[in-house]
Design an enzyme around this catalytic site. Structure first.
Site, PDB file in Angstrom:
ATOM      1  N   LYS A 120       0.891  -1.246  -0.319  1.00  0.00           N
ATOM      2  CA  LYS A 120      -0.068   0.054  -0.122  1.00  0.00           C
ATOM      3  C   LYS A 120       0.752   1.157   0.057  1.00  0.00           C
ATOM      4  O   LYS A 120       0.357   2.110  -0.549  1.00  0.00           O
ATOM      5  CB  LYS A 120      -0.845  -0.142   1.303  1.00  0.00           C
ATOM      6  CG  LYS A 120      -2.000  -1.099   1.015  1.00  0.00           C
ATOM      7  CD  LYS A 120      -3.545  -0.659   1.487  1.00  0.00           C
ATOM      8  CE  LYS A 120      -4.639  -1.620   1.226  1.00  0.00           C
ATOM      9  NZ  LYS A 120      -5.865  -1.548   2.168  1.00  0.00           N
ATOM     10  N   LYS A 202      -6.671 -11.269  -8.347  1.00  0.00           N
ATOM     11  CA  LYS A 202      -7.834 -11.369  -7.747  1.00  0.00           C
ATOM     12  C   LYS A 202      -8.893 -10.321  -7.997  1.00  0.00           C
ATOM     13  O   LYS A 202      -8.584  -9.215  -8.215  1.00  0.00           O
ATOM     14  CB  LYS A 202      -7.458 -11.247  -6.000  1.00  0.00           C
ATOM     15  CG  LYS A 202      -8.436 -11.116  -5.119  1.00  0.00           C
ATOM     16  CD  LYS A 202      -7.908 -10.851  -3.820  1.00  0.00           C
ATOM     17  CE  LYS A 202      -8.089  -9.569  -3.325  1.00  0.00           C
ATOM     18  NZ  LYS A 202      -8.671  -9.280  -1.956  1.00  0.00           N
ATOM     19  N   LYS A 205     -12.556  -4.896  -5.079  1.00  0.00           N
ATOM     20  CA  LYS A 205     -13.559  -3.889  -5.169  1.00  0.00           C
ATOM     21  C   LYS A 205     -12.780  -2.570  -5.398  1.00  0.00           C
ATOM     22  O   LYS A 205     -13.489  -1.352  -5.848  1.00  0.00           O
ATOM     23  CB  LYS A 205     -14.477  -3.838  -3.873  1.00  0.00           C
ATOM     24  CG  LYS A 205     -13.684  -3.535  -2.572  1.00  0.00           C
ATOM     25  CD  LYS A 205     -14.639  -3.099  -1.499  1.00  0.00           C
ATOM     26  CE  LYS A 205     -14.511  -4.155  -0.309  1.00  0.00           C
ATOM     27  NZ  LYS A 205     -13.232  -3.731   0.557  1.00  0.00           N
TER      28      LYS A 205
HETATM   29  P1  ATP Z   1      -9.692  -3.637  -1.507  1.00  0.00           P
HETATM   30  O1  ATP Z   1     -10.052  -3.737  -3.029  1.00  0.00           O
HETATM   31  O2  ATP Z   1     -10.248  -2.477  -0.987  1.00  0.00           O
HETATM   32  O3  ATP Z   1      -8.374  -4.353  -1.046  1.00  0.00           O
HETATM   33  P2  ATP Z   1     -10.973  -6.319  -1.576  1.00  0.00           P
HETATM   34  O4  ATP Z   1     -12.046  -6.359  -2.375  1.00  0.00           O
HETATM   35  O5  ATP Z   1      -9.782  -7.191  -1.895  1.00  0.00           O
HETATM   36  O6  ATP Z   1     -10.653  -4.815  -0.897  1.00  0.00           O
HETATM   37  P3  ATP Z   1     -11.004  -6.686   1.285  1.00  0.00           P
HETATM   38  O7  ATP Z   1     -11.837  -5.780   2.055  1.00  0.00           O
HETATM   39  O8  ATP Z   1      -9.631  -6.801   1.627  1.00  0.00           O
HETATM   40  O9  ATP Z   1     -11.560  -7.085  -0.160  1.00  0.00           O
HETATM   41  O10 ATP Z   1     -11.560  -8.279   1.882  1.00  0.00           O
HETATM   42  C1  ATP Z   1     -12.836  -8.584   2.682  1.00  0.00           C
HETATM   43  C2  ATP Z   1     -13.004  -9.869   2.696  1.00  0.00           C
HETATM   44  O11 ATP Z   1     -13.448 -10.549   1.590  1.00  0.00           O
HETATM   45  C3  ATP Z   1     -11.794 -10.621   3.105  1.00  0.00           C
HETATM   46  O12 ATP Z   1     -12.141 -11.915   3.682  1.00  0.00           O
HETATM   47  C4  ATP Z   1     -11.483 -11.241   1.681  1.00  0.00           C
HETATM   48  O13 ATP Z   1     -10.398 -12.697   2.161  1.00  0.00           O
HETATM   49  C5  ATP Z   1     -12.626 -11.422   0.994  1.00  0.00           C
HETATM   50  N1  ATP Z   1     -12.348 -11.420  -0.270  1.00  0.00           N
HETATM   51  C6  ATP Z   1     -11.957 -10.181  -0.940  1.00  0.00           C
HETATM   52  N2  ATP Z   1     -11.751 -10.580  -2.421  1.00  0.00           N
HETATM   53  C7  ATP Z   1     -11.854 -11.747  -2.483  1.00  0.00           C
HETATM   54  C8  ATP Z   1     -11.762 -12.742  -3.586  1.00  0.00           C
HETATM   55  N3  ATP Z   1     -11.615 -12.006  -4.787  1.00  0.00           N
HETATM   56  N4  ATP Z   1     -12.016 -13.880  -3.500  1.00  0.00           N
HETATM   57  C9  ATP Z   1     -12.647 -14.439  -2.432  1.00  0.00           C
HETATM   58  N5  ATP Z   1     -12.461 -13.503  -1.222  1.00  0.00           N
HETATM   59  C10 ATP Z   1     -12.109 -12.419  -1.557  1.00  0.00           C
END
Ligand code: ATP
Ligand code: LTN
Length: 337
Positions: A120, A202, A205
């Site tokens: 980050k 991955k 969002k």
């Molecule tokens: P950001 O884009 O803001 O980093 P993110 O979409 O990667 O966010 P997080 O807020 O970091 O999501 O994660 C929230 C939860 O959702 C965590 O438990 C994470 O493991 C799960 N998660 C996030 N993205 C995925 C994915 N692509 N597949 C499965 N689980 C996910």
């Protein structure tokens, strides 16, 4: 779990999610669906980690909307406030208090090794703030306040959880037994949903490419369009196998929302093309998310109900958190409040 097991004997689960955008299908399949499923077998506490989201610059009005919307999404997905604790982190002041004490028991070297901090700070080179650095102490506070036994997290958070365990053990050794040392809980299904635009990455969002993710609240036609555009390969066979990241991802999404096995999906799509699979996945996702979106829309119109839920959640959370906080302040030598 035996049916006569009482609420008190169930293990405690705590997890959090940052309100940094509309939750994606990845968040739903990888986290939220499991959160809902765990409510009967565990004492669950789920938190909107709004304080964590300040480590990256946010626009206040937009953040407030996202926080409230995230809360409604959790309710719409099936988190039941009668069964589980559901609250905003910032409304339970003990999180900030314990985070301070824990940050005084966390080493600079430990925080410097966190890969999320390194990633980050590279991504936001103009805002490498102290909060971004001490983020794991706040996350440790979230978990240790509730004496959680298990913490459902994705791969990316495992390092933070290891640090939480180290901090808890260190504190317990120094001041006497105070915290339950938590374990990571990696749910069996839906571990990693990949980006629709680049299936080696991955689904996230915060991706700049809107076509890379489907959100829980996307309209049916948007969902179908995004799946039709999903990046696949130049092969023609629908089979789950190494190297076919795009098809594997579509199959794993399809399997997660329909409950069908990969074998069954391969049989059903024998002789059919990628276009057929994309449409079928899109339609299955639309149907799976429809009740969630409809319930969300109703909830967002009932602000009074939402407020009663988060107020009650914060009150209940604070009474649990305060018990731990008193213990901690006493152990470190403060005069009791
Ligand atoms: P950001 O884009 O803001 O980093 P993110 O979409 O990667 O966010 P997080 O807020 O970091 O999501 O994660 C929230 C939860 O959702 C965590 O438990 C994470 O493991 C799960 N998660 C996030 N993205 C995925 C994915 N692509 N597949 C499965 N689980 C996910
Ligand atoms: N850091 C996590 C969100 C989070 C969390 C927590 C998860 C904040 N506090 C406590 C589990 C337990 C994330 O960004 N996914």
């Amino acid at each position: 779990m035996p049916e006569n097991q009482t609420k008190e004997q169930k293990k405690i689960i705590l997890s959090g999610i940052q309100p940094t955008g509309v939750f994606t299908l990845g968040n739903y399949i990888g986290a939220l669906k499991n959160w809902v499923a765990m409510q009967d077998d565990y004492n669950c506490a789920y938190m909107i980690a709004d304080m964590h989201s300040l480590t990256v610059r946010q626009e206040p009005a937009k953040l407030r909307q996202q926080i409230l919307s995230a809360f409604a999404v959790l309710l719409a997905c099936g988190i039941d406030p009668k069964k589980s604790l559901l609250f905003f982190q910032s409304q339970v002041h003990q999180h900030a208090e314990l985070a301070w004490v824990l940050s005084c028991n966390t080493q600079f070297g430990e925080l410097s090794r966190m890969t999320q901090f390194k990633d980050k700070s590279a991504k936001h080179a103009d805002n490498i703030n102290a909060g971004l650095f001490t983020y794991p102490s706040l996350m440790a506070a979230d978990i240790l306040l509730y004496q959680a036994d298990l913490v459902p997290v994705g791969e990316d958070q495992k390092q933070h959880l290891e640090l939480t365990r180290d901090i808890a053990n260190r504190f317990n050794n120094l001041y006497g037994n105070t915290f339950t040392v938590p374990e990571a809980y990696i749910p069996k299904v839906g571990a990693r949903i990949m980006s629709l635009a680049d299936p080696t990455k991955k689904m996230s969002k915060s991706d700049e490419n809107q076509n890379a993710f489907v959100t829980i609240l996307d309209q049916p036609e948007v969902i179908i369009r995004k799946f039709k555009r999903a990046v696949t390969d130049s092969d023609m066979v629908i089979r789950y196998q190494e190297g076919k990241d795009g098809i594997n991802n579509l199959m794993s999404i399809y399997s997660a929302v329909t409950g069908l096995s990969y074998d069954q999906i391969e049989r059903d799509f024998e002789g059919k093309g990628y276009g057929d699979l994309k449409l079928a996945v899109g339609e299955a996702v639309v149907e799976h998310l429809r009740p969630v979106r409809e319930s969300y829309e109703k909830l967002m119109k009932d602000k009074a109900y939402l407020e009663s839920c988060y107020r009650e959640g914060a009150e209940k959370a604070a009474s649990i958190a305060e018990r731990t906080m008193r213990k901690v302040y006493k152990k470190v030598g403060f005069v009791g409040r």
